[in-house]
Design a protein around this motif. Sequence first.
Motif, PDB file in Angstrom:
ATOM      1  N   THR A 318      -0.016  -7.003  -7.937  1.00 32.62           N
ATOM      2  CA  THR A 318      -0.799  -7.192  -9.159  1.00 32.62           C
ATOM      3  C   THR A 318      -2.159  -7.748  -8.806  1.00 32.62           C
ATOM      4  OG1 THR A 318      -0.802  -8.179 -11.370  1.00 32.62           O
ATOM      5  CG2 THR A 318       0.015  -9.550  -9.575  1.00 32.62           C
ATOM      6  N   SER A 319      -3.137  -7.425  -9.613  1.00 32.37           N
ATOM      7  CA  SER A 319      -4.481  -7.973  -9.470  1.00 32.37           C
ATOM      8  C   SER A 319      -5.144  -7.975 -10.842  1.00 32.37           C
ATOM      9  CB  SER A 319      -5.313  -7.150  -8.470  1.00 32.37           C
ATOM     10  OG  SER A 319      -5.483  -5.824  -8.932  1.00 32.37           O
ATOM     11  N   PHE A 320      -6.031  -8.933 -11.044  1.00 29.62           N
ATOM     12  CA  PHE A 320      -6.725  -9.073 -12.326  1.00 29.62           C
ATOM     13  C   PHE A 320      -8.165  -9.477 -12.029  1.00 29.62           C
ATOM     14  CE2 PHE A 320      -7.102 -11.515 -16.560  1.00 29.62           C
ATOM     15  CZ  PHE A 320      -7.725 -10.410 -17.139  1.00 29.62           C
ATOM     16  N   GLU A 321      -9.081  -8.540 -12.276  1.00 26.77           N
ATOM     17  CA  GLU A 321     -10.497  -8.800 -12.051  1.00 26.77           C
ATOM     18  C   GLU A 321     -11.093  -9.435 -13.307  1.00 26.77           C
ATOM     19  OE1 GLU A 321     -14.626  -6.505 -10.736  1.00 26.77           O
ATOM     20  OE2 GLU A 321     -12.767  -5.370 -11.011  1.00 26.77           O
ATOM     21  N   ILE A 322     -11.250 -10.729 -13.288  1.00 21.99           N
ATOM     22  CA  ILE A 322     -11.814 -11.444 -14.426  1.00 21.99           C
ATOM     23  C   ILE A 322     -13.314 -11.208 -14.512  1.00 21.99           C
ATOM     24  CG2 ILE A 322     -12.134 -13.737 -15.428  1.00 21.99           C
ATOM     25  CD1 ILE A 322      -9.542 -14.566 -14.022  1.00 21.99           C
ATOM     26  N   SER A 323     -13.954 -11.215 -13.347  1.00 20.87           N
ATOM     27  CA  SER A 323     -15.379 -10.919 -13.245  1.00 20.87           C
ATOM     28  C   SER A 323     -15.663 -10.546 -11.807  1.00 20.87           C
ATOM     29  CB  SER A 323     -16.214 -12.138 -13.658  1.00 20.87           C
ATOM     30  OG  SER A 323     -16.045 -13.185 -12.722  1.00 20.87           O
ATOM     31  N   ASP A 324     -16.940 -10.229 -11.521  1.00 24.53           N
ATOM     32  CA  ASP A 324     -17.294  -9.931 -10.135  1.00 24.53           C
ATOM     33  C   ASP A 324     -17.025 -11.127  -9.230  1.00 24.53           C
ATOM     34  OD1 ASP A 324     -18.086  -7.417 -10.853  1.00 24.53           O
ATOM     35  OD2 ASP A 324     -20.225  -7.882 -10.920  1.00 24.53           O
ATOM     36  N   ALA A 325     -17.057 -12.308  -9.796  1.00 23.39           N
ATOM     37  CA  ALA A 325     -16.893 -13.522  -9.006  1.00 23.39           C
ATOM     38  C   ALA A 325     -15.449 -13.951  -8.856  1.00 23.39           C
ATOM     39  CB  ALA A 325     -17.692 -14.664  -9.624  1.00 23.39           C
ATOM     40  N   VAL A 326     -14.574 -13.448  -9.703  1.00 20.40           N
ATOM     41  CA  VAL A 326     -13.194 -13.916  -9.682  1.00 20.40           C
ATOM     42  C   VAL A 326     -12.238 -12.751  -9.874  1.00 20.40           C
ATOM     43  CG1 VAL A 326     -11.467 -15.401 -10.748  1.00 20.40           C
ATOM     44  CG2 VAL A 326     -13.840 -16.168 -10.599  1.00 20.40           C
ATOM     45  N   TYR A 329      -5.180 -11.984  -7.227  1.00 14.68           N
ATOM     46  CA  TYR A 329      -4.281 -10.956  -6.691  1.00 14.68           C
ATOM     47  C   TYR A 329      -3.018 -11.612  -6.161  1.00 14.68           C
ATOM     48  CZ  TYR A 329      -5.946 -12.382  -2.053  1.00 14.68           C
ATOM     49  OH  TYR A 329      -6.253 -13.103  -0.930  1.00 14.68           O
ATOM     50  N   ALA A 330      -1.949 -10.842  -6.143  1.00 15.56           N
ATOM     51  CA  ALA A 330      -0.667 -11.332  -5.632  1.00 15.56           C
ATOM     52  C   ALA A 330       0.231 -10.147  -5.341  1.00 15.56           C
ATOM     53  CB  ALA A 330       0.002 -12.268  -6.632  1.00 15.56           C
ATOM     54  N   ASN A 331       1.148 -10.330  -4.400  1.00 17.08           N
ATOM     55  CA  ASN A 331       2.215  -9.344  -4.209  1.00 17.08           C
ATOM     56  C   ASN A 331       3.434 -10.056  -3.652  1.00 17.08           C
ATOM     57  OD1 ASN A 331       2.480  -8.878  -1.180  1.00 17.08           O
ATOM     58  ND2 ASN A 331       0.275  -8.534  -1.452  1.00 17.08           N
ATOM     59  N   ALA A 332       4.555  -9.442  -3.860  1.00 14.68           N
ATOM     60  CA  ALA A 332       5.820 -10.017  -3.415  1.00 14.68           C
ATOM     61  C   ALA A 332       6.687  -8.908  -2.835  1.00 14.68           C
ATOM     62  CB  ALA A 332       6.551 -10.703  -4.567  1.00 14.68           C
ATOM     63  N   MET A 333       7.410  -9.244  -1.778  1.00 13.43           N
ATOM     64  CA  MET A 333       8.343  -8.318  -1.147  1.00 13.43           C
ATOM     65  C   MET A 333       9.653  -9.067  -0.915  1.00 13.43           C
ATOM     66  SD  MET A 333       5.702  -6.696   1.679  1.00 13.43           S
ATOM     67  CE  MET A 333       6.800  -5.392   2.207  1.00 13.43           C
ATOM     68  N   TRP A 334      10.753  -8.402  -1.192  1.00  9.28           N
ATOM     69  CA  TRP A 334      12.080  -8.991  -1.014  1.00  9.28           C
ATOM     70  C   TRP A 334      12.990  -7.941  -0.401  1.00  9.28           C
ATOM     71  CZ3 TRP A 334      16.624  -7.068  -3.045  1.00  9.28           C
ATOM     72  CH2 TRP A 334      17.772  -7.876  -2.900  1.00  9.28           C
ATOM     73  N   PHE A 335      13.914  -8.378   0.450  1.00 12.16           N
ATOM     74  CA  PHE A 335      14.882  -7.430   0.995  1.00 12.16           C
ATOM     75  C   PHE A 335      16.205  -8.129   1.272  1.00 12.16           C
ATOM     76  CE2 PHE A 335      13.699  -9.397   4.945  1.00 12.16           C
ATOM     77  CZ  PHE A 335      14.764  -9.211   5.799  1.00 12.16           C
ATOM     78  N   ARG A 336      17.232  -7.316   1.299  1.00 10.30           N
ATOM     79  CA  ARG A 336      18.576  -7.762   1.690  1.00 10.30           C
ATOM     80  C   ARG A 336      19.204  -6.636   2.496  1.00 10.30           C
ATOM     81  NH1 ARG A 336      24.044  -7.609   0.322  1.00 10.30           N
ATOM     82  NH2 ARG A 336      25.123  -9.652   0.364  1.00 10.30           N
ATOM     83  N   ASP A 337      19.589  -6.948   3.718  1.00  7.74           N
ATOM     84  CA  ASP A 337      20.128  -5.930   4.614  1.00  7.74           C
ATOM     85  C   ASP A 337      21.435  -6.429   5.207  1.00  7.74           C
ATOM     86  OD1 ASP A 337      19.705  -3.422   6.351  1.00  7.74           O
ATOM     87  OD2 ASP A 337      20.065  -4.984   7.837  1.00  7.74           O
ATOM     88  N   LYS A 338      22.460  -5.598   5.084  1.00  7.32           N
ATOM     89  CA  LYS A 338      23.768  -5.941   5.643  1.00  7.32           C
ATOM     90  C   LYS A 338      24.200  -4.833   6.590  1.00  7.32           C
ATOM     91  CE  LYS A 338      28.579  -7.061   4.474  1.00  7.32           C
ATOM     92  NZ  LYS A 338      29.586  -7.216   3.390  1.00  7.32           N
ATOM     93  N   SER A 339      24.526  -5.226   7.813  1.00  7.31           N
ATOM     94  CA  SER A 339      25.026  -4.260   8.781  1.00  7.31           C
ATOM     95  C   SER A 339      26.147  -4.915   9.582  1.00  7.31           C
ATOM     96  CB  SER A 339      23.911  -3.780   9.715  1.00  7.31           C
ATOM     97  OG  SER A 339      23.427  -4.849  10.504  1.00  7.31           O
TER      98      SER A 339
END
Length: 993
Positions: A318-326, A329-339
């Motif tokens: 996600t990202s949100f451009e409030i203005s040229d100055a601000v 942004y953020a992102n998240a990743m999650w995983f679960r693996d079973k072997s």
Amino acid sequence: MFAVPALAQDQSAAPEAEQAAPADSVTDEGAVVVTGSRINRPNAAAAAPIQSVTAASIQAQAAVNIEEVLNRIPQIAPDSQQNYQDSDGRQRIKLRNLGFERTLILVDGKRLGTMNGLDANMIPTALISRVDVLTGGASAVYGSDAVAGVVNFIMNDDFEGIQANANYNFYAHQNKPGLISQVASQYGFAQPNHNFVTDGGRVDLSLTAGKKLFDDRFHISAYVNYRKADLVPYGARETSGCQLTEAVKDGPLTCTLSTYTKTGYVSPQSGPNAGNAYVNNPNGSRSFIPYSNAVAENPYDGYSFQRADERWNAGGFTSFEISDAVELYANAMWFRDKSVNLYPARVLTSGIYSGPYQVSCANPFLSAAQASTICGAQAGTNTMVPIELRYRFSGVPDQEDRYLNQGTRITGGIRGEFAKGWSYDVGGVYARNKMDTSWATPSYDRINNALNVVNNGGSISCVNDVANGCLPFDPFSAGSTINTPALFDYLLEGTYGTQTTVNTLYNAIATVQGDLGTYGIKSPWADDGLAIAFGAEYREDQLKSYADANWREQNGGSDQSLAQHVWEGNVELQVPIAQDKPFADLLQVNGAYRLSKYSSNPNTFSTWKAEAIWSPIPDITFRASINRAQRAPTVVEAFQGSNISYGRITTAFNDICAPTITGTTIDPNTGQQIPTYGAPAASRETCAATGLADNLYGSASLLCPTDIGCTYRAGGFTVDPETAYTKTIGIVLKPRFLPGLVVSVDRYMIDLNDSIGYNDYSYFSEGCRITGSDFFCSMFVRNADGTLFSNPDGNPATGFIRQGTTNYYKSKSHGWDFQAQYALPLGGAGRLDFDFAGSLTTLAGGQDSPILLEKNCVGYYGGAGCGQFIPKWTHNLRTTWTTADQFFSASLNWRHLGPLTNVSNSGEESLGWKPADVRTTFYRIAAVDYFDLALNFRVEKNFSFRIAANNLLDKTPPILPNSYNIGLSRANTISARYDSLGRQIAFGTTINF
């Protein structure tokens, strides 16, 4: 593979479906991702070689996980965690064969996680825009640990709409009878179907959705990804029908055998037959026959060639451009693996417990003859006697080693422009990876309970532990299946032990960059001005390891809580000197400097880079760079170096200054055997270098006590940073008379000094014996009487030989990289695209001490120092034809792996070669060529369908005996290097809604 020479270039002619992205590209409105620099200039040219792999190439390979993509890049050491029995399932990347600790993995320019805990397979292949591989030192830009280079995953974080991707692949292999079948048939081992087999199905499903709002200033997207792989056991392939062994050079071939047989293994530990080994007669007569290879089992037939695996990935951007100055942004990743890793259900030797098993001489399962063999005159009585048992159950599911990997990675920050020509990015990374490893060992007490049985009116039952479900165990019949599934559950119940390791990264980064050309600060011959970037970074790595009581009881060890942090500051410059001039279409120099202070080291150290780019005309670009990188130890290496522990050397080790035992003789007075002695293994001068007084040279008092051995001390070192100098020089050709052609040739030289690594006591002992060098001999810390044994429990200051993680001498990696792209328009017939990536390795090895010869392992395998399997030459050449309407494309990839020779036939003394070791069999692996075919149908704009065949010709992998000693593979080949399971067929589709 779409290999892209890293230089800004015109891509307008490439079809949309297979457009190859340069190493810098615009991913959304104004945001630029540049690998190798914190200065984001869309027209930047790379001064170091970068190879890019595009999303189209990943689709063409039908890749389910990222390790398959990376294994085909010539600059990356192949690593196949899903085809490796001893793996924990995590994928880590090793550039230039220099180890994962020296390769920095980034996602959109930020760290994926800690060096010790990351798993690159958490990255969903469907969302990768491209992968940039910068194969040169990048420490000054990204951090001190980027010694070998950087792998930067550029994600599609600007997705809009809904997209579904589905991939399914499986193996279609012809099991042709061969050498392994011939050898295994001598033991009566079951062989795989020698016909056409299909197995190893894998599915990869992903769903991605994204939306832009508020005049495209706010963007949010999310994905979910599911993967599942089916088990392929060793026994499913002719080439792994048994583990092939060769006890002596050029000797007869045999299979590794196991005494854990379905007919049982019985050895009385008392009485007239104590120590004899028997098995139950296979005819079911409840009699014993002597153990022999004829009744041995194949220990590895059920092991995992492809591991059963199930993985979930999910995340969002996600990202949100409030203005040229601000802009937030953020992102998240999650995983679960079973072997799981599988091995046969067994009752293990009593040698791993506190003593032998106990059985009653009146056990109702024993026949009179068996009772007589085990108990002698006490047969039929209630006397309990010691016994050794080994048993492989039939009709019972295989036992599992379980691996559960889970991880979360969250990044976020704020960026924008705060003044004319100036921008900032302040953000951070939080990454946490947790790995649970669970093993089980049948309970010793429950085995004895199940052996202690009585006959109650024709019903045999346990004497003890009935309330907990004890069931009788009958080890005295061939292939007995009485209650075996429930019995094994009883033996195993409550014994699974779990060790948990948690790796956590806290990373805060602030970057400010400016284009000083905005203020007129530029060269008089250049259009662009000087660009500068300042950065500050804080990073903390934490590792916590703990285990439950079962794990500690079975495996020992202790809980750990480790941590180290670093403060870093850096500056980077780009200085265009001339542009669009008669003598220089482009002349530019770049530089960077980073200062690092680690909590695990008292010193502050620095890294830097200097680069130059010169294009005399647009068709030709020369580039050169030199990087100085200093890598501090990882949190694990730092702990291993500083933490002091003691132990006993209980092997055949002896002090090199003590007399050698040459044989035995009979004492005429006592009739006992006494040893005879010869001269010490080391010279008098060498022993003086170990701190031994001259009068003690060759004294029998130096002999390690036979009952307790000598003493080693691990740790107590301050592990200093290792220093690498990476130099590259190359040329990029883009001739205007041949539009669509780009060619690059680069020479690289990585020289690593004071390498960080682990060496045991034998490394230092043998090194001292051979060389007499203080580098080795200083590791002997003798008592006043010259001995090397002491009481480890007393934290002794002397009386040991050292081992552990420390700095040793030099490692080197030199070679040439070649890349080429050519787009050939065919008019109404469409176009042809040729993409080539090749690597010529000229040096891979190093020196263990200043006075030892430099080892070069290129083209060799085996021995003590060449386990890297580095052919001199490897390449990928992909040719793609696309119709003019882009409805259909066909892509053929040629993968070439050069030959390898056993060090026994190298003729190189530095590799341990001796004339007596030269082999006439199994000394060479011939060059291998694989061909991969991919067909893509773009049915309509929103729907495409793919069919692919990797290893199209179903080439059988090269066969090697003793493969575990060579490549940690029990499959008679080098599983990570060669396609071991045969032809892979894949189907895939992409649907946009």
